[in-house]
Design a protein around this motif. Structure first.
Motif, PDB file in Angstrom:
ATOM      1  N   UNK A  48       0.811  -1.218   0.000  1.00 33.50           N
ATOM      2  CA  UNK A  48       0.000   0.000   0.000  1.00 33.50           C
ATOM      3  C   UNK A  48       0.845   1.269   0.000  1.00 33.50           C
ATOM      4  N   UNK A  49       2.164   1.145  -0.067  1.00 32.11           N
ATOM      5  CA  UNK A  49       3.058   2.298  -0.037  1.00 32.11           C
ATOM      6  C   UNK A  49       2.870   3.156  -1.297  1.00 32.11           C
ATOM      7  N   UNK A  50       3.090   4.445  -1.133  1.00 28.05           N
ATOM      8  CA  UNK A  50       2.948   5.371  -2.265  1.00 28.05           C
ATOM      9  C   UNK A  50       3.933   5.044  -3.387  1.00 28.05           C
ATOM     10  N   UNK A  51       5.164   4.670  -3.015  1.00 27.42           N
ATOM     11  CA  UNK A  51       6.161   4.333  -4.035  1.00 27.42           C
ATOM     12  C   UNK A  51       5.735   3.083  -4.815  1.00 27.42           C
ATOM     13  N   UNK A  52       5.123   2.120  -4.140  1.00 22.35           N
ATOM     14  CA  UNK A  52       4.638   0.920  -4.832  1.00 22.35           C
ATOM     15  C   UNK A  52       3.543   1.303  -5.825  1.00 22.35           C
ATOM     16  N   UNK A  53       2.664   2.207  -5.420  1.00 17.56           N
ATOM     17  CA  UNK A  53       1.624   2.682  -6.336  1.00 17.56           C
ATOM     18  C   UNK A  53       2.263   3.353  -7.557  1.00 17.56           C
ATOM     19  N   UNK A  54       3.286   4.180  -7.322  1.00 21.40           N
ATOM     20  CA  UNK A  54       3.985   4.826  -8.430  1.00 21.40           C
ATOM     21  C   UNK A  54       4.613   3.795  -9.366  1.00 21.40           C
ATOM     22  N   UNK A  55       5.188   2.736  -8.804  1.00 19.76           N
ATOM     23  CA  UNK A  55       5.785   1.690  -9.633  1.00 19.76           C
ATOM     24  C   UNK A  55       4.721   0.926 -10.422  1.00 19.76           C
ATOM     25  N   UNK A  56       3.583   0.655  -9.792  1.00 18.66           N
ATOM     26  CA  UNK A  56       2.487  -0.021 -10.511  1.00 18.66           C
ATOM     27  C   UNK A  56       2.022   0.846 -11.688  1.00 18.66           C
ATOM     28  N   UNK A  57       1.884   2.146 -11.448  1.00 17.59           N
ATOM     29  CA  UNK A  57       1.460   3.056 -12.521  1.00 17.59           C
ATOM     30  C   UNK A  57       2.521   3.135 -13.618  1.00 17.59           C
ATOM     31  N   UNK A  58       3.794   3.141 -13.219  1.00 21.00           N
ATOM     32  CA  UNK A  58       4.890   3.183 -14.191  1.00 21.00           C
ATOM     33  C   UNK A  58       4.877   1.940 -15.074  1.00 21.00           C
ATOM     34  N   UNK A  59       4.684   0.783 -14.463  1.00 21.50           N
ATOM     35  CA  UNK A  59       4.627  -0.472 -15.228  1.00 21.50           C
ATOM     36  C   UNK A  59       3.492  -0.406 -16.242  1.00 21.50           C
ATOM     37  N   UNK A  60       2.328   0.016 -15.801  1.00 22.94           N
ATOM     38  CA  UNK A  60       1.171   0.094 -16.700  1.00 22.94           C
ATOM     39  C   UNK A  60       1.383   1.137 -17.797  1.00 22.94           C
ATOM     40  N   UNK A  61       2.022   2.246 -17.440  1.00 16.01           N
ATOM     41  CA  UNK A  61       2.308   3.302 -18.425  1.00 16.01           C
ATOM     42  C   UNK A  61       3.239   2.783 -19.518  1.00 16.01           C
ATOM     43  N   UNK A  62       4.263   2.027 -19.119  1.00 13.44           N
ATOM     44  CA  UNK A  62       5.205   1.481 -20.099  1.00 13.44           C
ATOM     45  C   UNK A  62       4.536   0.440 -20.989  1.00 13.44           C
ATOM     46  N   UNK A  63       3.642  -0.364 -20.421  1.00 12.89           N
ATOM     47  CA  UNK A  63       2.933  -1.365 -21.222  1.00 12.89           C
ATOM     48  C   UNK A  63       2.016  -0.701 -22.238  1.00 12.89           C
ATOM     49  N   UNK A  64       1.324   0.343 -21.819  1.00 12.02           N
ATOM     50  CA  UNK A  64       0.442   1.072 -22.736  1.00 12.02           C
ATOM     51  C   UNK A  64       1.265   1.721 -23.840  1.00 12.02           C
ATOM     52  N   UNK A  65       2.508   2.140 -23.526  1.00 11.70           N
ATOM     53  CA  UNK A  65       3.381   2.755 -24.527  1.00 11.70           C
ATOM     54  C   UNK A  65       3.896   1.732 -25.537  1.00 11.70           C
ATOM     55  N   UNK A  66       3.675   0.431 -25.260  1.00 15.43           N
ATOM     56  CA  UNK A  66       4.058  -0.589 -26.227  1.00 15.43           C
ATOM     57  C   UNK A  66       5.301  -1.373 -25.880  1.00 15.43           C
ATOM     58  N   UNK A  67       5.849  -1.187 -24.687  1.00 16.57           N
ATOM     59  CA  UNK A  67       7.046  -1.932 -24.276  1.00 16.57           C
ATOM     60  C   UNK A  67       6.703  -3.404 -24.045  1.00 16.57           C
ATOM     61  N   UNK A  68       7.691  -4.263 -24.283  1.00 16.25           N
ATOM     62  CA  UNK A  68       7.530  -5.684 -23.953  1.00 16.25           C
ATOM     63  C   UNK A  68       7.738  -5.851 -22.447  1.00 16.25           C
TER      64      UNK A  68
END
Length: 142
Positions: A48-68
């Motif tokens: 539930x940490x804020x940094x974990x939320x940021x990492x989850x959003x970063x992962x999803x952002x990179x996937x939406x951008x088309x990264x493998x």
């Protein structure tokens, strides 16, 4: 029912979930291998940490951008270091870390065997010869 309650609560918020189920499944798979840098041995999906939320959003952002998947993991690793991986890669200096545990176990077992063998020989060496036993009996009788 009790088993479901015993499972850890997922920290992924509804606003983080991607509309594409395939991308969301990939994001969950990647997140299972990434460590929360605040909570230590907890993956970012469970934290539930804020940094974990940021990492989850970063992962999803990179996937939406088309990264493998590999590109996403490499991006996060480049940004936060290899410590972010729950299972470090088996390359370079990490081989020393992966091999240290089994090597220490083998060395410990070897030292134990040597100690036990020497102790057995010492017991044999401490026993008296027949002449010494006779002499001891004479001394004890006096």
């Amino acid at each position: 029912m009790m088993l479901a309650l015993a499972m850890p609560a997922m920290a992924v918020q509804p606003d983080e979930i991607l509309p594409d189920p395939a991308l969301e499944a990939r994001a969950r798979d990647i997140s299972q291998g990434l460590r929360c840098l605040v909570c230590r041995n907890e993956n970012i999906d469970d934290s539930n940490a804020d940094l974990a939320r940021d990492l989850r959003l970063l992962v999803r952002e990179r996937l939406v951008a088309g990264d493998s998947d590999a590109e996403v993991v490499d991006y996060v690793t480049d940004r936060y270091g290899e410590y972010v991986l729950l299972e470090p890669r088996r390359t370079g200096a990490n081989w020393l870390l992966w091999g240290a545990g089994p090597a220490m176990l083998i060395i410990g077992l070897g030292l134990g065997v040597v100690f036990i063998r020497r102790r057995g020989r010492a017991d044999e060496a401490d026993s008296l010869s027949e002449a010494e036993e006779k002499r001891l009996e004479e001394i004890l009788r006096q």
